[in-house]
Design a protein around this motif. Structure first.
Motif, PDB file in Angstrom:
ATOM      1  N   TRP A 166       0.847  -1.195   0.000  1.00 16.38           N
ATOM      2  CA  TRP A 166       0.000   0.000   0.000  1.00 16.38           C
ATOM      3  C   TRP A 166       0.881   1.243   0.000  1.00 16.38           C
ATOM      4  O   TRP A 166       2.072   1.200   0.301  1.00 16.38           O
ATOM      5  CB  TRP A 166      -0.976   0.018   1.174  1.00 16.38           C
ATOM      6  N   ILE A 167       0.280   2.380  -0.356  1.00 13.84           N
ATOM      7  CA  ILE A 167       0.918   3.691  -0.287  1.00 13.84           C
ATOM      8  C   ILE A 167      -0.027   4.625   0.465  1.00 13.84           C
ATOM      9  O   ILE A 167      -1.206   4.718   0.133  1.00 13.84           O
ATOM     10  CB  ILE A 167       1.224   4.262  -1.683  1.00 13.84           C
ATOM     11  N   ALA A 168       0.497   5.310   1.464  1.00 16.53           N
ATOM     12  CA  ALA A 168      -0.314   6.242   2.247  1.00 16.53           C
ATOM     13  C   ALA A 168       0.244   7.657   2.088  1.00 16.53           C
ATOM     14  O   ALA A 168       1.338   7.946   2.580  1.00 16.53           O
ATOM     15  CB  ALA A 168      -0.317   5.837   3.717  1.00 16.53           C
ATOM     16  N   PRO A 169      -0.463   8.553   1.386  1.00 17.21           N
ATOM     17  CA  PRO A 169       0.002   9.952   1.289  1.00 17.21           C
ATOM     18  C   PRO A 169       0.002  10.610   2.670  1.00 17.21           C
ATOM     19  O   PRO A 169      -0.973  10.513   3.410  1.00 17.21           O
ATOM     20  CB  PRO A 169      -1.017  10.604   0.359  1.00 17.21           C
ATOM     21  N   LEU A 170       1.108  11.297   3.004  1.00 18.63           N
ATOM     22  CA  LEU A 170       1.219  11.933   4.312  1.00 18.63           C
ATOM     23  C   LEU A 170       1.223  13.458   4.234  1.00 18.63           C
ATOM     24  O   LEU A 170       1.307  14.113   5.269  1.00 18.63           O
ATOM     25  CB  LEU A 170       2.497  11.472   5.021  1.00 18.63           C
ATOM     26  N   HIS A 171       1.155  14.014   3.037  1.00 21.33           N
ATOM     27  CA  HIS A 171       1.126  15.469   2.901  1.00 21.33           C
ATOM     28  C   HIS A 171      -0.291  15.888   2.528  1.00 21.33           C
ATOM     29  O   HIS A 171      -0.779  15.585   1.436  1.00 21.33           O
ATOM     30  CB  HIS A 171       2.104  15.932   1.820  1.00 21.33           C
ATOM     31  N   ASP A 172      -0.957  16.599   3.437  1.00 22.93           N
ATOM     32  CA  ASP A 172      -2.319  17.067   3.196  1.00 22.93           C
ATOM     33  C   ASP A 172      -2.235  18.494   2.645  1.00 22.93           C
ATOM     34  O   ASP A 172      -1.938  19.443   3.382  1.00 22.93           O
ATOM     35  CB  ASP A 172      -3.124  17.040   4.492  1.00 22.93           C
ATOM     36  N   GLN A 173      -2.499  18.633   1.364  1.00 24.76           N
ATOM     37  CA  GLN A 173      -2.377  19.938   0.716  1.00 24.76           C
ATOM     38  C   GLN A 173      -3.393  20.938   1.258  1.00 24.76           C
ATOM     39  O   GLN A 173      -3.142  22.148   1.268  1.00 24.76           O
ATOM     40  CB  GLN A 173      -2.537  19.774  -0.792  1.00 24.76           C
ATOM     41  N   ARG A 174      -4.523  20.442   1.750  1.00 25.49           N
ATOM     42  CA  ARG A 174      -5.520  21.340   2.320  1.00 25.49           C
ATOM     43  C   ARG A 174      -4.990  22.010   3.592  1.00 25.49           C
ATOM     44  O   ARG A 174      -5.322  23.159   3.888  1.00 25.49           O
ATOM     45  CB  ARG A 174      -6.796  20.568   2.646  1.00 25.49           C
ATOM     46  N   ILE A 175      -4.153  21.294   4.326  1.00 23.20           N
ATOM     47  CA  ILE A 175      -3.569  21.850   5.551  1.00 23.20           C
ATOM     48  C   ILE A 175      -2.348  22.705   5.224  1.00 23.20           C
ATOM     49  O   ILE A 175      -2.199  23.818   5.718  1.00 23.20           O
ATOM     50  CB  ILE A 175      -3.182  20.716   6.520  1.00 23.20           C
ATOM     51  N   ALA A 176      -1.469  22.164   4.371  1.00 21.48           N
ATOM     52  CA  ALA A 176      -0.211  22.855   4.078  1.00 21.48           C
ATOM     53  C   ALA A 176      -0.399  24.050   3.162  1.00 21.48           C
ATOM     54  O   ALA A 176       0.373  25.009   3.210  1.00 21.48           O
ATOM     55  CB  ALA A 176       0.776  21.875   3.450  1.00 21.48           C
ATOM     56  N   GLY A 177      -1.406  23.990   2.312  1.00 23.95           N
ATOM     57  CA  GLY A 177      -1.651  25.071   1.362  1.00 23.95           C
ATOM     58  C   GLY A 177      -0.836  24.974   0.096  1.00 23.95           C
ATOM     59  O   GLY A 177      -1.014  25.769  -0.830  1.00 23.95           O
ATOM     60  N   THR A 178       0.084  23.998   0.031  1.00 25.65           N
ATOM     61  CA  THR A 178       0.925  23.793  -1.145  1.00 25.65           C
ATOM     62  C   THR A 178       1.117  22.300  -1.369  1.00 25.65           C
ATOM     63  O   THR A 178       0.834  21.474  -0.490  1.00 25.65           O
ATOM     64  CB  THR A 178       2.310  24.447  -0.980  1.00 25.65           C
ATOM     65  N   LYS A 179       1.640  21.967  -2.547  1.00 25.96           N
ATOM     66  CA  LYS A 179       2.010  20.590  -2.823  1.00 25.96           C
ATOM     67  C   LYS A 179       3.249  20.225  -2.009  1.00 25.96           C
ATOM     68  O   LYS A 179       3.927  21.100  -1.471  1.00 25.96           O
ATOM     69  CB  LYS A 179       2.298  20.421  -4.322  1.00 25.96           C
ATOM     70  N   PRO A 180       3.587  18.940  -1.904  1.00 27.84           N
ATOM     71  CA  PRO A 180       4.809  18.567  -1.189  1.00 27.84           C
ATOM     72  C   PRO A 180       6.020  19.279  -1.777  1.00 27.84           C
ATOM     73  O   PRO A 180       6.204  19.276  -3.002  1.00 27.84           O
ATOM     74  CB  PRO A 180       4.898  17.048  -1.401  1.00 27.84           C
ATOM     75  N   PRO A 181       6.836  19.930  -0.969  1.00 26.40           N
ATOM     76  CA  PRO A 181       7.977  20.685  -1.488  1.00 26.40           C
ATOM     77  C   PRO A 181       9.068  19.767  -2.010  1.00 26.40           C
ATOM     78  O   PRO A 181       9.197  18.620  -1.588  1.00 26.40           O
ATOM     79  CB  PRO A 181       8.450  21.478  -0.265  1.00 26.40           C
ATOM     80  N   ASP A 182       9.854  20.299  -2.940  1.00 26.20           N
ATOM     81  CA  ASP A 182      10.978  19.557  -3.496  1.00 26.20           C
ATOM     82  C   ASP A 182      12.238  19.889  -2.712  1.00 26.20           C
ATOM     83  O   ASP A 182      12.717  21.018  -2.743  1.00 26.20           O
ATOM     84  CB  ASP A 182      11.156  19.917  -4.978  1.00 26.20           C
ATOM     85  N   ASN A 183      12.781  18.917  -1.988  1.00 25.75           N
ATOM     86  CA  ASN A 183      14.012  19.067  -1.216  1.00 25.75           C
ATOM     87  C   ASN A 183      13.983  20.325  -0.343  1.00 25.75           C
ATOM     88  O   ASN A 183      14.829  21.218  -0.481  1.00 25.75           O
ATOM     89  CB  ASN A 183      15.230  19.106  -2.151  1.00 25.75           C
ATOM     90  N   PRO A 184      13.051  20.431   0.573  1.00 25.45           N
ATOM     91  CA  PRO A 184      12.916  21.645   1.379  1.00 25.45           C
ATOM     92  C   PRO A 184      14.019  21.830   2.419  1.00 25.45           C
ATOM     93  O   PRO A 184      14.126  22.899   3.014  1.00 25.45           O
ATOM     94  CB  PRO A 184      11.568  21.457   2.066  1.00 25.45           C
ATOM     95  N   THR A 185      14.842  20.811   2.648  1.00 25.93           N
ATOM     96  CA  THR A 185      15.874  20.909   3.682  1.00 25.93           C
ATOM     97  C   THR A 185      17.256  21.159   3.105  1.00 25.93           C
ATOM     98  O   THR A 185      18.234  21.152   3.848  1.00 25.93           O
ATOM     99  CB  THR A 185      15.927  19.619   4.512  1.00 25.93           C
ATOM    100  N   PHE A 186      17.391  21.364   1.820  1.00 24.48           N
ATOM    101  CA  PHE A 186      18.636  21.543   1.081  1.00 24.48           C
ATOM    102  C   PHE A 186      19.369  20.222   0.849  1.00 24.48           C
ATOM    103  O   PHE A 186      19.796  19.929  -0.252  1.00 24.48           O
ATOM    104  CB  PHE A 186      19.600  22.524   1.771  1.00 24.48           C
ATOM    105  N   ASN A 187      19.537  19.398   1.878  1.00 23.85           N
ATOM    106  CA  ASN A 187      20.329  18.176   1.757  1.00 23.85           C
ATOM    107  C   ASN A 187      19.488  16.911   1.928  1.00 23.85           C
ATOM    108  O   ASN A 187      19.947  15.904   2.441  1.00 23.85           O
ATOM    109  CB  ASN A 187      21.491  18.177   2.750  1.00 23.85           C
ATOM    110  N   HIS A 188      18.240  16.983   1.471  1.00 23.49           N
ATOM    111  CA  HIS A 188      17.371  15.813   1.334  1.00 23.49           C
ATOM    112  C   HIS A 188      17.146  15.069   2.648  1.00 23.49           C
ATOM    113  O   HIS A 188      17.035  13.844   2.659  1.00 23.49           O
ATOM    114  CB  HIS A 188      17.936  14.854   0.279  1.00 23.49           C
ATOM    115  N   ARG A 189      17.050  15.813   3.743  1.00 28.27           N
ATOM    116  CA  ARG A 189      16.669  15.146   4.989  1.00 28.27           C
ATOM    117  C   ARG A 189      15.232  14.656   4.841  1.00 28.27           C
ATOM    118  O   ARG A 189      14.370  15.356   4.315  1.00 28.27           O
ATOM    119  CB  ARG A 189      16.772  16.091   6.172  1.00 28.27           C
ATOM    120  N   ALA A 190      14.969  13.456   5.307  1.00 31.33           N
ATOM    121  CA  ALA A 190      13.656  12.843   5.115  1.00 31.33           C
ATOM    122  C   ALA A 190      13.234  12.126   6.383  1.00 31.33           C
ATOM    123  O   ALA A 190      14.063  11.550   7.100  1.00 31.33           O
ATOM    124  CB  ALA A 190      13.696  11.861   3.938  1.00 31.33           C
ATOM    125  N   ALA A 191      11.944  12.158   6.640  1.00 35.62           N
ATOM    126  CA  ALA A 191      11.418  11.547   7.859  1.00 35.62           C
ATOM    127  C   ALA A 191      11.625  10.034   7.841  1.00 35.62           C
ATOM    128  O   ALA A 191      11.409   9.380   6.822  1.00 35.62           O
ATOM    129  CB  ALA A 191       9.929  11.865   7.992  1.00 35.62           C
TER     130      ALA A 191
END
Length: 529
Positions: A259-284
Motif C-alpha cells: 500500500w501507499i499512504a500519502p502523508l502530505h495534506d495539501q488542504r492543511i499545508a496550502g501547497t504541494k509537497p515541497p521539493d528538497n525543502p531541507t537543502f540536503n534531502h533530509r527525510a522523515a
C-alpha cells in the motif's frame, strides 16, 4: 584531504529576509522554517577557483579609511569551554564597500573573503549578520562582541598575521571492498540491515533488497518518486517515505507493493509537497511500534498509520514540518524535531505533548535520551542537552557555524555524533556535554556514526557546486573508538559539476561488514575493522 578534491563544499548558513545579495550569494527559502533562510556564499578556497571569488589583495577604494580596517586576531569561547583562534581582516572592495576576510582554522576556513558587507553605524558598532551573526563594538583599539546564534563571546586585538594553512593530512588507505552492487542510481538514503539483507532506496525511485553476505540481489522495486529516507523493517513488511511524502509499504520477502499512504495534506499545508525543502534531502524516518507506524510530514503533522492497511489513525499538529526521524522513550513517548526549531515529546496514547523545547534553528535529527538529558542537534549550530524534568538547557555544545545534521547514538555511556561543515565525529559525556574526543573527518558527516567494539565509522559527503568556502572530501573514515585517532580513509570520486560525492547517509553493520550507499550509485561492503 585528497588532492583530487577541489571546489567541493558550500557552507550552509541562515539569515533573515532582506539580507544583502553581495558576494554572489545564493538564497533558498526553507518552507516551514519561519523567517530562516539558507546562505550559500559564492566563495571558493581551492586554487582552481581563486580567480572566481577570492579577492585577495584588492586595493581599498579612495576615501577615508574605517577605523577597523586591517588585520585583527582574537579568540572565541564555546559553551563547552573550548577556545578557538579566529581572525578578521577588514578592507574595502573595489566599490568602496567595507567587507572582510575570515580566518577560522577550527572551521577549516583560511583567509577567505566572504563578499558580505559589514554594517557600521558610525559610532563603533559593526554587524555581520548573514552567515556569522557577528556583533562587534570598537573601543580602545579593541573589538569585542558576540558570534553566532549562540551569542558566543569573541574579542580581537589589532595587528598580526594569519597563521599558514596546515599541511593536508594523508591517511592510510581503506581495506579492499568485499563486494559492490549497482543500485541503478545515486542515493541520499542510508542502508538498513535486517537478518542478513540490506534494504536501501535511491534518488531514481528504485528500492533494493540485497544479500549482505555477497552483494547478490534479492529483489528490486521501482516507485514513481525518489527515495531519500531510511527504511524501517517489520516482520513481513518494509516501510519507507518517498520524496512525494508518501509512506510506502513493500512485502519484505518479494518486494511487491502492499500500500501507499500519502502523508502530505495539501488542504492543511496550502501547497504541494515541497521539493528538497531541507537543502540536503533530509527525510522523515518512520517508527514502528506494534501495529502502528508513526511518521512526520511536510504538512506540519505527525501521523499514526495502521501498519497493516496504511489507514490514517490520527494526526497530531506539530506546528511545523517534521523531517526528523521519530524516537521512542519507554513504551509510549514519541520524540521528534520540527523545522521551526522545536523538540517535542508526545504521549502516543493520549496524543498530548509532555514536553516542547525550542532551539534557534530547524531540527532534522532524531532526539535521544541519555544521562538524564534530551539530546538533539539544531541548525542554530548547537548540540543541546535539555533537562528531562523541565526542558531547561543543561548544556550546549557549539559547532561554530555548522548545522548539526547527525542523529546522535548512545553506546556504553558515551554519545557519538557527526556534524556538517564542522566535519568531525565527537564522543561526549551525555550528562555534561564535555567531549572525550573530536576528530576531523574532512567531509560533511550527516549520518549517525557507526560504533563497533573498537572502531567508529562514518561516511562523508563532498560538494562540487560553484561557490565554496570549506573544501570537503567524500568518503568513509574509520576511527579508533577509545581515542578517536584515524585508522583509514576511503576516498570517493570527485563529484560531477553541481553535484555531490561520497556518502550522505549513515552506514550500516552486517556482521563483520560495513555497508555504505553512495552518490555514485554503488552499494558497497567493507571489512568492519
Amino acid at each position: 584531504m585528497s588532492d583530487r578534491q577541489d571546489c567541493h563544499t558550500v557552507p550552509i548558513m541562515r539569515f533573515p529576509p532582506g539580507a544583502s545579495n553581495a558576494g554572489r550569494a545564493i538564497h533558498r527559502r526553507v518552507p516551514g522554517s519561519g523567517n530562516a533562510w539558507l546562505l550559500v556564499a559564492a566563495i571558493c578556497l581551492s586554487a582552481p577557483c581563486l580567480g572566481m571569488a577570492v579577492r585577495a589583495g584588492t586595493p581599498p577604494a579612495p576615501g577615508n579609511a574605517d577605523p577597523i580596517e586591517g588585520v585583527w586576531l582574537g579568540t572565541i569561547v564555546a559553551p563547552q569551554g573550548s577556545v578557538a583562534d579566529i581572525g578578521l581582516e577588514f578592507f574595502r572592495d573595489t566599490k568602496g564597500t567595507l567587507t572582510f576576510k575570515l580566518n577560522f582554522p577550527a572551521m577549516f576556513t583560511y583567509a577567505v573573503a566572504f563578499g558580505i558587507p559589514v554594517v557600521a553605524d558610525g559610532r563603533g558598532h559593526y554587524v555581520i549578520t548573514p552567515a556569522l551573526d557577528l556583533d562587534l563594538r570598537f573601543a580602545d583599539n579593541r573589538l569585542t562582541g558576540t558570534f553566532g546564534k549562540g551569542k558566543l563571546p569573541v574579542r580581537f586585538q589589532r595587528g598580526g598575521e594569519f597563521p599558514p594553512r596546515p599541511v593536508e593530512e594523508r591517511l592510510p588507505a581503506a581495506p579492499a571492498l568485499l563486494w559492490q552492487y549497482d543500485m541503478g542510481g545515486g542515493t541520499w538514503a542510508p542502508p538498513v540491515v535486517a537478518e542478513g539483507v540490506v534494504f536501501v532506496g535511491t534518488s531514481a525511485g528504485l528500492f533494493h533488497a540485497v544479500r549482505a553476505s555477497d552483494g547478490a540481489a534479492v529483489w528490486s522495486w521501482k516507485g514513481e518518486n525518489g527515495i531519500d529516507a531510511r527504511a524501517v523493517v517489520g516482520n513481513d513488511t518494509v516501510y519507507v517515505v518517498d520524496t512525494g511524502t508518501n509512506l510506502v509499504a513493500l512485502d519484505r520477502a518479494r518486494g511487491s507493493l502492499r500500500w501507499i499512504a500519502p502523508l502530505h495534506d495539501q488542504r492543511i499545508a496550502g501547497t504541494k509537497p515541497p521539493d528538497n525543502p531541507t537543502f540536503n534531502h533530509r527525510a522523515a524516518t518512520p517508527l514502528l511500534v506494534g501495529d502502528v507506524i508513526y511518521c512526520g510530514s511536510s504538512d506540519g503533522g505527525l501521523y499514526a498509520i495502521d501498519a497493516a492497511t496504511g489507514a490514517k489513525l490520527w494526526r497530531h499538529d506539530a506546528k511545523a514540518p517534521v523531517f526528523s526521524g521519530i524516537g521512542l522513550l519507554g513504551d509510549d513517548t514519541l520524540m521528534f524535531g520540527t523545522m521551526d526549531g522545536s523538540v517535542v515529546m508526545l504521549d502516543r496514547l493520549t496524543r498530548r505533548e509532555t514536553l516542547r523545547v525550542g532551539t534557534g534553528g530547524g531540527v532534522v535529527t532524531t532526539p535521544i535520551v541519555a544521562g538524564g538529558r534530551l539530546i538533539v542537534g539544531s541548525r542554530d549550530y548547537l548540540l543541546y542537552g535539555f533537562n528531562l524534568a523541565d526542558g531547561a538547557p543543561a548544556w550546549r555544545y557549539s559547532y561554530w557555524f555548522s548545522w548539526i545534521e547527525s542523529t546522535p547514538v548512545l553506546v556504553d555511556g558515551l554519545v557519538y555524533v557527526g556534524a556538517s561543515d564542522f566535519s568531525r565525529v565527537t564522543a561526549l559525556d551525555p550528562a555534561t556535554g564535555r567531549a572525550r574526543w573530536a576528530t576531523p573527518v574532512h567531509g560533511m558527516n550527516w549520518g549517525t556514526p557507526l560504533v563497533t567494539a573498537d572502531s567508529v565509522f562514518t561516511g562523508t559527503a563532498s560538494q562540487n557546486i560553484k561557490g565554496t568556502v570549506i573544501a570537503h572530501v567524500g568518503g568513509i573514515m574509520a576511527l579508533d573508538r577509545s581515542t578517536g585517532a584515524p585508522r583509514w580513509q576511503l576516498l570517493a570520486a570527485v563529484p560531477p559539476e553541481n553535484g555531490f560525492g561520497g556518502y550522505a547517509g549513515s552506514l550500516a553493520l552486517a556482521g563483520d561488514k560495513v555497508i555504505a550507499a553512495g552518490f555514485d550509485g554503488r552499494l558497497i561492503a567493507l571489512p568492519a575493522r
